[in-house]
Design an enzyme around this catalytic site. Structure first.
Site, short mmCIF file in Angstrom:
data_model
loop_
_atom_site.label_atom_id
_atom_site.label_comp_id
_atom_site.label_asym_id
_atom_site.label_seq_id
_atom_site.Cartn_x
_atom_site.Cartn_y
_atom_site.Cartn_z
N GLY A 1 -2.04 -7.68 4.97
CA GLY A 1 -1.57 -8.20 3.69
C GLY A 1 -1.98 -9.62 3.46
CG HIS A 2 -3.09 -13.09 0.62
ND1 HIS A 2 -3.83 -13.89 1.47
CD2 HIS A 2 -2.85 -13.83 -0.49
CE1 HIS A 2 -4.03 -15.07 0.90
NE2 HIS A 2 -3.45 -15.05 -0.28
CE LYS B 1 5.79 -2.37 -15.31
NZ LYS B 1 5.62 -0.89 -15.20
CB CYS C 1 10.48 -2.31 -12.46
SG CYS C 1 9.53 -1.62 -11.08
CE LYS D 1 -1.31 1.48 -23.38
NZ LYS D 1 -0.43 1.45 -24.57
CG ASP E 1 6.08 5.84 -10.90
OD1 ASP E 1 5.26 5.63 -11.82
OD2 ASP E 1 6.18 5.08 -9.92
#
Length: 342
Positions: A136-137, A18, A15, A46, A224
Site C-alpha cells: 500500500g501507500h 463522496k 461513503c 459509472k 452495490d
C-alpha cells in the site's frame, strides 16, 4: 486507545464523504477521451469497477475505495473500509485476488498504535475474503483516511455491468438500508449500542454472494448501493440501460429503528446533496421517502436486477446463503422519469 473517537477527526463519515453525483459528473468531463479495445468497462457507464479483457475469456477487475472514519473504533473502521472496497469486485461478478491499502494519518494527532489497529481491521477482512493485503501507500494527512485498491478476475460471460439491465425484471436488495441515518445518530450521541451494532454488522458483511449471483444469466445488472443511496445507484442502472424503474417504498428493507432516528433529526448532509443531484430524474416523492432512499450507504448491499424466469434460481441461491429476500420493485420501459416510488 480506548478513549479515542476517530469520528472527531474527520469532517465526513464513510461513503457520506463522496462528492455529489452532479459535481462528480462535472469533474470527470473531458474532451480527450481515448478508446482502448480491451477496456470492457471504464468510466463511461459509472460502473463499480474497471474491467480489462485479457483476451483468454477472462478479465481483470480493478477498483479503489477509501474514506474517513464512520465509527470511532479503529479496528472496526478498518474492517468497514476494507469490506466496502472489496464489494466493488463482487458487484462486477468477480473474484478478488489481492488488495493494497490507501492510508492517510494525522501523525501529530493520533498515535501509531491506533493506526496499526486500522490496518489490522483491513487485514482481517482481506483474510475473510481469501486475499492478501499485499502492500500500500501512506501519507501524513489532516484527517484519518483508509481504504483499498483491489484487483480481481472475472469470466467474461459473467461480467455484470450496470448498463445492461432490461425492462420487465424484479429488483432485489441484499442488505437493509439506513446506514447513513444510524451513523449520523451515533455522531449526534443519540443511538443505542444495539442499533449501532446492527449497523456495524451490516457494514462488515462481505458481499460474497455476488460471485454466485453473477453465474445466473437472468441477472441482467448488479451494483452495490453506497454513497449515492438506492435511488442514485438505481438511477445509474436505468440511465445506462435506457429503462425506468418502480420502487415500492414499503418493501425496501430497513435496519431497526431507522425511522425513529429520522424523527430525531438524524438525516446526513449527504442525503440532500444526493437528492439535489438527481432528484429531477425521479417522480415526486415524500420527504420521508427521500430521506431513506437517498440516504448514503457505506458498505451497502447488492442491488440485483433479475428476470422473472430466473427468480426461482435466484431465490434458491440467496436462501442457501442465509438471505431471505423479496422484490423491492421492478424495471419498466423508459418513461419521463428514471424512477417512480410508490
Amino acid at each position: 486507545m480506548a478513549d479515542i473517537k476517530l469520528t472527531q477527526y474527520s469532517h465526513g463519515a464513510g461513503c457520506g464523504c463522496k462528492i455529489s453525483p452532479k459535481l462528480l459528473d462535472d469533474i470527470l468531463q473531458t474532451e480527450n477521451k481515448v478508446t482502448y479495445n480491451n477496456l470492457l468497462v471504464g468510466n463511461d457507464t459509472k460502473d463499480d469497477a474497471a474491467v480489462f479483457d485479457l483476451g483468454n475469456g477472462t478479465s481483470v477487475i480493478s477498483t479503489t475505495d477509501f474514506f474517513m472514519p464512520i465509527v470511532d473504533d479503529p479496528f472496526t473502521f478498518g474492517k468497514i473500509a476494507a469490506t466496502n472496497a472489496i464489494s466493488d469486485i463482487y458487484a462486477m461478478g468477480g473474484t478478488p485476488l489481492m488488495a493494497i491499502s490507501i492510508f492517510g494519518w494525522p501523525i501529530e494527532k493520533l498515535d501509531a498504535a491506533t493506526a496499526q489497529q486500522v490496518i489490522e481491521g483491513g487485514r482481517a477482512v482481506c483474510k475473510d475474503a481469501g486475499i492478501p493485503l499485499a502492500g500500500g501507500h501512506s501519507i501524513d494527512s489532516p484527517e484519518p483516511i483508509f481504504g483499498l485498491a483491489v484487483t480481481g478476475t472475472v469470466n467474461n460471460d459473467e461480467i455484470k455491468r450496470n448498463d445492461k439491465a432490461e425492462a420487465g425484471c424484479q429488483l432485489f436488495l441484499t442488505k437493509p438500508v439506513g446506514i447513513g441515518i444510524l451513523t449520523t445518530a451515533q455522531k449526534q450521541g443519540k443511538i443505542s449500542d444495539a442499533d449501532m451494532q446492527n449497523a456495524i454488522d451490516a457494514m462488515c458483511t462481505l458481499n460474497k454472494i455476488g460471485q454466485k449471483i453473477a453465474k445466473l444469466e437472468g441477472v441482467t445488472a448488479l451494483t452495490d448501493v453506497t454513497g449515492f443511496g438506492i435511488l442514485g445507484h438505481l438511477g445509474e442502472i436505468c440511465e445506462g440501460s435506457n429503462i425506468s424503474a418502480v420502487v415500492e417504498f414499503d418493501k425496501v428493507p430497513l435496519l431497526p429503528n431507522v425511522e425513529k432516528y429520522l424523527e430525531m433529526g438524524c438525516t446526513p448532509g449527504g442525503t440532500l446533496r444526493n437528492y439535489n443531484s438527481y432528484g429531477h430524474t425521479i417522480a415526486p416523492i415524500s420527504e420521508k421517502q427521500r430521506d431513506i432512499l437517498c440516504d448514503p450507504q457505506t458498505s451497502g448491499g447488492l442491488l440485483c436486477v433479475v428476470k422473472e424466469e430466473s427468480i426461482p434460481a435466484f431465490e434458491q441461491l440467496t436462501q442457501e446463503a442465509g438471505l431471505q429476500l423479496a422484490p423491492i420493485g421492478r424495471t419498466v420501459e423508459r418513461k419521463e422519469h428514471l424512477i417512480e416510488v410508490l
